[in-house]
Design an enzyme around this catalytic site. Structure first.
Site, mmCIF file in Angstrom:
data_model
loop_
_atom_site.group_PDB
_atom_site.id
_atom_site.type_symbol
_atom_site.label_atom_id
_atom_site.label_comp_id
_atom_site.label_asym_id
_atom_site.label_seq_id
_atom_site.Cartn_x
_atom_site.Cartn_y
_atom_site.Cartn_z
ATOM 1 N N CYS A 56 43.695 43.483 41.667
ATOM 2 C CA CYS A 56 41.911 42.917 42.451
ATOM 3 C C CYS A 56 41.298 43.198 43.418
ATOM 4 C CB CYS A 56 42.301 41.241 41.707
ATOM 5 S SG CYS A 56 43.028 40.639 42.927
ATOM 6 N N ASP A 63 33.532 41.219 40.836
ATOM 7 C CA ASP A 63 34.884 40.578 39.857
ATOM 8 C C ASP A 63 35.081 41.275 38.676
ATOM 9 O OD1 ASP A 63 37.152 39.361 38.997
ATOM 10 O OD2 ASP A 63 36.300 37.281 39.472
ATOM 11 N N HIS A 113 43.408 35.086 42.897
ATOM 12 C CA HIS A 113 42.499 36.518 42.778
ATOM 13 C C HIS A 113 41.439 36.888 44.127
ATOM 14 C CE1 HIS A 113 41.011 39.052 39.608
ATOM 15 N NE2 HIS A 113 39.269 38.168 39.939
ATOM 16 N N GLN A 122 38.489 45.027 35.374
ATOM 17 C CA GLN A 122 39.962 44.855 35.952
ATOM 18 C C GLN A 122 40.599 44.776 34.252
ATOM 19 O OE1 GLN A 122 41.403 42.148 38.403
ATOM 20 N NE2 GLN A 122 43.428 41.884 38.150
#
Length: 277
Positions: free
Chosen positions: A142, A231, A216, A136
């Site tokens: 996200c 992630d 997040h 990211q």
């Protein structure tokens, strides 16, 4: 999809209450949800900074509309996960092929994240080559990256419409590195424009693009019989052990519980599941 305005309290003593938008805390009752994504920056002009997007609302209605606009057939749709108790999990349509978890980025979590990374680099882990993972580099993206992770790792189940912009992105990026995929997303107009349009949908008002947030989203998926946490802030996927199509939701919720146990004073946790319609 960052929940704008809060999270939810898990039911059953440790629960979460359904929230909607991301990007800030909210009260336990009365709901908006919470947005997130780190990487703070400022807009350079009146134009949208390509490295900072408006947060999306983590509302299954908005999420599903977003996926339809990207050319995903509605045979799979996101639904709320109302709690971790077996009775509440039984309300989630099966099968489930992905879970998106919203959680607060706290000092405790950041300490754990650093320790986890060091441990895995030292001890190693198995990550199957077929796992699709991207980094990211765009603030407030996200949730969108979580959606990409959810769809990309279930392509054998997902039906794409003709001319699907998301399918084209996945086809183009399948041989790229996680860093190259992140750079490609920065310039991929079809997803950015759809994201911007969807950011104005939902039950709560979209926050300022410059609003600081501390929540997040990550994706949990089953690839080749292993449950992976994806992630884009982390350097690699996290293998959480064995799973199966039949037990995936329960296995994913066990991972969610670990996030909650690390921050027992926090209530801002929230999940949605990608289920067969």
């Amino acid at each position: 999809l960052e929940r704008r305005g809060g999270a939810r309290e898990l039911s059953g003593g440790e629960g979460w209450e359904p929230g909607r938008r991301g990007g800030g805390a909210r009260a336990r009752e009365g709901a908006a949800s919470s947005f997130l994504c780190l990487f703070p920056s400022r807009r350079r002009s009146d134009e949208m900074d390509p490295h900072r997007w408006l947060p999306l609302e983590a509302n299954p209605d908005v999420t599903n509309q977003f996926l339809r606009q990207l050319g995903i057939h509605p045979s799979w749709q996101f639904v709320d996960v109302y709690g971790m108790d077996p009775e509440l999990l039984s309300m989630v349509p099966r099968p489930v092929c992905a879970v998106l978890l919203l959680f607060p980025v706290t000092e405790k979590y950041e300490t754990f994240r650093t320790e986890e990374e060091e441990r895995i680099k030292s001890q190693g882990q198995e990550v199957k080559p077929s796992v699709y993972f991207m980094k990211q580099t765009i603030s407030n993206a996200c949730g969108t990256i979580g959606l990409i992770h959810a769809i990309a790792n279930n392509r054998d189940k997902i039906n794409f419409e003709a001319q699907s912009s998301l399918k084209k992105f996945l086809d183009d990026s399948v041989s790229m590195s996680p860093e190259e995929r992140a750079k490609y997303l920065e310039t991929y107009e079809a997803i950015r424009v759809t994201h911007e349009s969807s950011a104005h949908e939902g039950q709560t008002e979209a926050p300022s693009i410059d609003e600081k947030v501390d929540l997040h989203f990550i994706a949990l998926v089953n690839v080749g019989g292993n449950l992976y946490e994806l992630d884009g802030r982390k350097p690699f996927p996290i293998n959480h052990g064995r799973s199966s199509d039949e037990t995936f939701l329960e296995d994913a919720i066990e991972v969610c519980k670990k996030f909650m146990e690390r921050d027992p004073d926090e209530l801002r946790f929230n999940a949605i599941a990608l289920s067969a319609a």
